[in-house]
Design an enzyme around this catalytic site. Sequence first.
Site, short mmCIF file in Angstrom:
data_model
loop_
_atom_site.label_atom_id
_atom_site.label_comp_id
_atom_site.label_asym_id
_atom_site.label_seq_id
_atom_site.Cartn_x
_atom_site.Cartn_y
_atom_site.Cartn_z
N GLY A 1 -5.77 10.35 52.50
CA GLY A 1 -6.73 9.30 52.84
C GLY A 1 -7.45 8.66 51.66
O GLY A 1 -7.95 7.54 51.78
N GLU B 1 -13.07 11.73 47.63
CA GLU B 1 -12.83 11.92 49.07
C GLU B 1 -12.92 10.58 49.81
O GLU B 1 -13.70 9.71 49.42
CB GLU B 1 -13.91 12.85 49.65
CG GLU B 1 -13.61 14.32 49.51
CD GLU B 1 -12.83 14.87 50.71
OE1 GLU B 1 -12.08 14.10 51.36
OE2 GLU B 1 -12.98 16.06 51.00
N ASP B 2 -12.15 10.46 50.89
CA ASP B 2 -12.30 9.29 51.75
C ASP B 2 -13.57 9.41 52.60
O ASP B 2 -14.36 8.48 52.69
CB ASP B 2 -11.06 9.10 52.65
CG ASP B 2 -10.65 10.36 53.40
OD1 ASP B 2 -11.27 11.43 53.21
OD2 ASP B 2 -9.68 10.28 54.19
N ASP C 1 -17.01 14.83 56.29
CA ASP C 1 -17.37 14.94 57.71
C ASP C 1 -18.03 16.31 57.94
O ASP C 1 -19.23 16.46 57.74
CB ASP C 1 -16.08 14.77 58.52
CG ASP C 1 -16.31 14.87 60.01
OD1 ASP C 1 -17.43 14.61 60.46
OD2 ASP C 1 -15.35 15.22 60.74
N PHE D 1 -15.98 7.46 64.67
CA PHE D 1 -14.66 7.66 64.05
C PHE D 1 -14.26 6.38 63.32
O PHE D 1 -14.41 5.27 63.86
CB PHE D 1 -13.63 8.00 65.13
CG PHE D 1 -12.30 8.39 64.56
CD1 PHE D 1 -12.09 9.67 64.04
CD2 PHE D 1 -11.25 7.48 64.51
CE1 PHE D 1 -10.87 10.03 63.49
CE2 PHE D 1 -10.03 7.83 63.96
CZ PHE D 1 -9.84 9.10 63.45
N VAL D 2 -13.76 6.54 62.10
CA VAL D 2 -13.42 5.36 61.30
C VAL D 2 -11.95 5.32 60.90
O VAL D 2 -11.33 6.36 60.69
CB VAL D 2 -14.32 5.24 60.04
CG1 VAL D 2 -15.68 4.66 60.39
CG2 VAL D 2 -14.49 6.57 59.33
P1 IMP Z 1 -14.11 17.38 56.55
O1 IMP Z 1 -14.37 17.59 58.02
O2 IMP Z 1 -15.36 16.95 55.82
O3 IMP Z 1 -13.47 18.58 55.93
O4 IMP Z 1 -13.07 16.19 56.44
C1 IMP Z 1 -11.70 16.45 56.58
C2 IMP Z 1 -10.85 15.23 56.58
O5 IMP Z 1 -10.75 14.78 57.93
C3 IMP Z 1 -11.28 14.00 55.79
O6 IMP Z 1 -10.95 14.08 54.42
C4 IMP Z 1 -10.47 12.93 56.49
O7 IMP Z 1 -9.15 12.87 55.97
C5 IMP Z 1 -10.42 13.43 57.93
N1 IMP Z 1 -11.42 12.70 58.74
C6 IMP Z 1 -12.65 13.09 59.07
N2 IMP Z 1 -13.28 12.14 59.80
C7 IMP Z 1 -12.40 11.10 59.91
C8 IMP Z 1 -12.46 9.80 60.54
O8 IMP Z 1 -13.47 9.36 61.13
N3 IMP Z 1 -11.35 9.05 60.43
C9 IMP Z 1 -10.21 9.44 59.79
N4 IMP Z 1 -10.13 10.64 59.18
C10 IMP Z 1 -11.21 11.47 59.23
#
Ligand code: IMP
Length: 185
Positions: free
Chosen positions: A40, A92-93, A96, A145-146
Site C-alpha cells: 500500500g 506507511e500508507d 490503523d 475505510f479508505v
Molecule cells: P494496522 O491495523 O495499523 O496494522 O494496519 C495494517 C494495514 O491494513 C495497513 O498498512 C493497510 O495496508 C491496511 N489497512 C488498514 N486500514 C485500511 C483502509 O481503510 N483501507 C485500506 N487498507 C487498510
Amino acid sequence: MEHPDVLLDEVELRAVVDRLAAELSAEYDDGVVMVAVLRGSVPFLADLVRAMTIRATVDFVSLSPYTPGTGRVRFVMDASTNLEGRQVVIVEDIVDTGLTSAFLLGEFARRSPATLSLCTLIDRPARRVVPVEIGHTGLQIEDRFVIGYGLDFEGRYRNAKCVAAADLDVLSADPDAYVEALYCA
Ligand code: IMP
C-alpha cells in the site's frame, strides 16, 4: 453510480506529500533510509522520495496480515539494508490498529539504527489497539475505510489518483462499485 467521498484529491495529495518531504528533508541529514511497507505504501513512497531534497535510499518489507484478535504480525520479506547506525524512516500508507507499525518499530529498534521514526500518509486513531508514536502524519481521519493512492479493497483501487472514503457495505456487495467514479471521471 456509487461515489466515494474524496478526502485528498490529486492537488491536495501533492501538497501533503510536499509538506512531509520538506519536514523530512529538514529533519534528517543526507542518506536517510526510507523503508516502505508493501504494497500500500508504494505510490506514497515514490512521490515522497522524489519530493525530498536530501539523498534517500529505499527498501521494502512485506508483512503477513495479522489474524484479528491475535495481534501477531511477521515478516514475509525483510528489508535487506543494514540499518545499524542509519537514519531510518518507516513509510506507511495508514496506521490503523497500530499493530504493523508497532511490530516494525520494535524489530528495527533492535538493529541499532541511529534514529528511527514513522511517517504515515493517513492516521486513523479510532481503532488503535497499540499506541504508536508517529513522527510525520499526512492526514488524520475519522473511522472510515479508505481506498486509492495505494490503499486497496481486495487488491483494487491502489492506482486511483485520490484517497477516498468508501462504504464497506457497498464494497462487500460489489467490490468494483467505485471503479466508474474513480477511473472514468
Ligand atoms: P494496522 O491495523 O495499523 O496494522 O494496519 C495494517 C494495514 O491494513 C495497513 O498498512 C493497510 O495496508 C491496511 N489497512 C488498514 N486500514 C485500511 C483502509 O481503510 N483501507 C485500506 N487498507 C487498510
